[in-house]
Scaffold this motif. Structure first.
Motif, PDB file in Angstrom:
ATOM      1  N   ILE A 143      11.402 -31.336  -3.716  1.00 27.98           N
ATOM      2  CA  ILE A 143      11.082 -32.700  -4.154  1.00 27.98           C
ATOM      3  C   ILE A 143      12.351 -33.530  -3.990  1.00 27.98           C
ATOM      4  CG2 ILE A 143      10.318 -34.142  -6.078  1.00 27.98           C
ATOM      5  CD1 ILE A 143       8.933 -31.643  -7.228  1.00 27.98           C
ATOM      6  N   ASN A 144      12.363 -34.381  -2.982  1.00 26.66           N
ATOM      7  CA  ASN A 144      13.588 -35.090  -2.607  1.00 26.66           C
ATOM      8  C   ASN A 144      13.435 -36.600  -2.755  1.00 26.66           C
ATOM      9  OD1 ASN A 144      11.719 -35.247  -0.516  1.00 26.66           O
ATOM     10  ND2 ASN A 144      13.289 -35.483   1.049  1.00 26.66           N
ATOM     11  N   LEU A 154       1.824 -35.676 -10.039  1.00 27.49           N
ATOM     12  CA  LEU A 154       3.144 -36.009  -9.523  1.00 27.49           C
ATOM     13  C   LEU A 154       2.951 -37.116  -8.501  1.00 27.49           C
ATOM     14  CD1 LEU A 154       6.196 -35.291  -9.510  1.00 27.49           C
ATOM     15  CD2 LEU A 154       5.721 -33.878  -7.494  1.00 27.49           C
ATOM     16  N   LEU A 155       3.555 -38.265  -8.772  1.00 29.40           N
ATOM     17  CA  LEU A 155       3.332 -39.465  -7.978  1.00 29.40           C
ATOM     18  C   LEU A 155       4.641 -39.976  -7.408  1.00 29.40           C
ATOM     19  CD1 LEU A 155       1.144 -41.351 -10.637  1.00 29.40           C
ATOM     20  CD2 LEU A 155       0.333 -39.791  -8.852  1.00 29.40           C
ATOM     21  N   LEU A 192       3.732 -34.708   2.285  1.00 30.19           N
ATOM     22  CA  LEU A 192       3.798 -36.118   1.896  1.00 30.19           C
ATOM     23  C   LEU A 192       5.194 -36.546   1.459  1.00 30.19           C
ATOM     24  CD1 LEU A 192       0.508 -36.380  -0.219  1.00 30.19           C
ATOM     25  CD2 LEU A 192       0.866 -37.163   2.128  1.00 30.19           C
ATOM     26  N   PHE A 193       6.085 -35.565   1.236  1.00 31.76           N
ATOM     27  CA  PHE A 193       7.426 -35.920   0.770  1.00 31.76           C
ATOM     28  C   PHE A 193       8.168 -36.690   1.859  1.00 31.76           C
ATOM     29  CE2 PHE A 193       7.538 -31.910  -2.116  1.00 31.76           C
ATOM     30  CZ  PHE A 193       6.713 -32.555  -3.031  1.00 31.76           C
ATOM     31  N   LEU A 194       9.118 -37.492   1.431  1.00 25.03           N
ATOM     32  CA  LEU A 194       9.913 -38.274   2.370  1.00 25.03           C
ATOM     33  C   LEU A 194      10.719 -37.364   3.287  1.00 25.03           C
ATOM     34  CD1 LEU A 194      11.310 -41.040  -0.011  1.00 25.03           C
ATOM     35  CD2 LEU A 194       9.549 -41.324   1.740  1.00 25.03           C
ATOM     36  N   PRO A 195      10.876 -37.728   4.552  1.00 21.33           N
ATOM     37  CA  PRO A 195      11.737 -36.939   5.442  1.00 21.33           C
ATOM     38  C   PRO A 195      13.183 -37.011   4.958  1.00 21.33           C
ATOM     39  CG  PRO A 195      11.082 -38.999   6.495  1.00 21.33           C
ATOM     40  CD  PRO A 195      10.268 -38.883   5.244  1.00 21.33           C
ATOM     41  N   GLY A 333       9.457 -45.140   1.385  1.00 21.98           N
ATOM     42  CA  GLY A 333       8.061 -44.705   1.349  1.00 21.98           C
ATOM     43  C   GLY A 333       7.134 -45.611   0.583  1.00 21.98           C
ATOM     44  N   GLU A 334       7.575 -46.849   0.294  1.00 23.78           N
ATOM     45  CA  GLU A 334       6.736 -47.770  -0.495  1.00 23.78           C
ATOM     46  C   GLU A 334       5.614 -48.391   0.318  1.00 23.78           C
ATOM     47  OE1 GLU A 334       9.933 -50.225   1.418  1.00 23.78           O
ATOM     48  OE2 GLU A 334       9.803 -48.249   0.485  1.00 23.78           O
TER      49      GLU A 334
END
Length: 337
Positions: A143-144, A154-155, A192-195, A333-334
């Motif tokens: 989770i980064n 978890l959002l 879905l996590f940010l790169p 990621g917004e």
């Protein structure tokens, strides 16, 4: 190696106690947390240190300088801990999570906001479960990004909004999938996590009146735009429009006021009043005028993300053209572009 988490208590319902004037934040919350966790399977939980803001904040009293204070703690302690938890009041949690996502770009560790609808001090509460699960999630280095954990969800922080005033499932991300859900099992959607990217932490000072919000409603008077934009501190106005970005284009007083303010350099952003929406400015004739005026689309951003992103860009950039250009890009990621 032992995993260690830093928990930052800012105030909010989770640590409140009853008083003659209703629930109120009180210092010394750490002792209550450790007491309650001692009755859980605490051997499975990570070690944690705790810092309390002084003074504590009822989140309804949040102002932009509080974001700088929270972020400063994480930046200073970033190398000392494996993850961070921010205990925060629910009323403005989505604002703070959004802003920290812009300040703390390129995270390689979890920063997770949580709180509760019922204080931990009460016999029946949702605080303990939120707290225990967030402690476990904060040890997961996959989770980064800045997240909100609440009631099994978890959002992404900057995709979140408070959608219920009294329901225990108070938060949702209406225009983006959950990053994970917690039931019998913990299911994380790592796709879905940010790169991962290079850390870029910018923690500026914010001017509290730089961004204002103007809801569009039947019969709105152009004088509202004139009044807001006449404040020398006001640099940007978020228009809370109808549907996919519509507003009354036959209200000439309103249109003239928008044009005049835009010509003076005020930045306008179009953001829908609908919880689930994306702005398509010009899809209807009544919103085409906004393209001529130079109003920027808020795309599918939440109000909280729009508000905080504008604050962040105004505090870190000087050129209006560059601010507008960066607003249309995804910083954390917004938005999905």
């Amino acid at each position: 190696m032992t995993t260690k988490i830093l928990m930052i208590y800012t105030g909010g319902t989770i640590g409140m106690e009853s008083s003659a004037n209703g629930y109120t934040s009180v210092p010394g919350f750490e002792s209550l947390i450790r007491s309650r966790l001692a009755h859980s399977h605490h051997a499975l939980l990570p070690e944690f240190d705790m810092l309390e803001l002084n003074p504590l904040i009822d989140s309804a009293n949040l102002i932009p300088s509080h974001w700088t204070e929270m972020a400063d703690i994480i930046i200073r302690k970033y190398e000392d801990y494996d993850g961070f938890i921010v205990l925060h009041g629910t009323d403005t949690m989505a604002y703070s999570a959004s802003m920290l996502s812009f300040i703390l770009q390129g995270l390689s560790k979890p920063v997770i906001f949580t709180g509760s609808q019922i204080p931990l001090s009460q016999l029946r509460n949702d605080a303990l479960d939120n707290l225990i699960t967030t402690l476990l999630l904060a040890t997961d280095n996959s989770i980064n990004e800045v997240c909100i954990y609440f009631s099994g969800r978890l959002l992404r922080g900057n995709r979140s909004s408070k959608v219920k005033a009294t329901g225990l499932d108070a938060f949702n991300s209406p225009n983006f999938p959950w990053l994970g859900q917690v039931g019998l099992n913990v299911e994380l959607h790592s796709n879905l996590f940010l790169p991962q990217k290079q850390p870029r932490f910018l923690n500026p000072e914010f001017k509290k009146n730089a961004v204002v919000i103007l809801p569009i409603y039947p019969g709105i008077n152009g004088k509202h735009v004139e009044l807001l934009s006449s404040d020398p501190d006001c640099k940007a106005i978020i228009l809370r429009s109808y549907g996919v970005g519509n507003l009354p284009d036959q209200n000439q007083e309103l249109i003239d006021a928008l044009k005049a303010a835009a010509q003076r350099g005020v930045i306008f952003v179009n953001n829908s009043q609908c919880l689930q929406a994306e702005i398509f400015q010009g899809q209807y004739a009544c919103s085409s005028i906004l393209n001529e005026i130079g109003v920027i689309s808020g795309a599918e951003m939440t109000l909280e993300a729009c508000f905080c992103k504008l604050h962040f860009l105004l505090a870190t950039l000087t050129s209006t053209a560059i601010i507008k250009n960066n607003f249309a890009k995804s910083l954390a990621g917004e938005i999905s572009r």
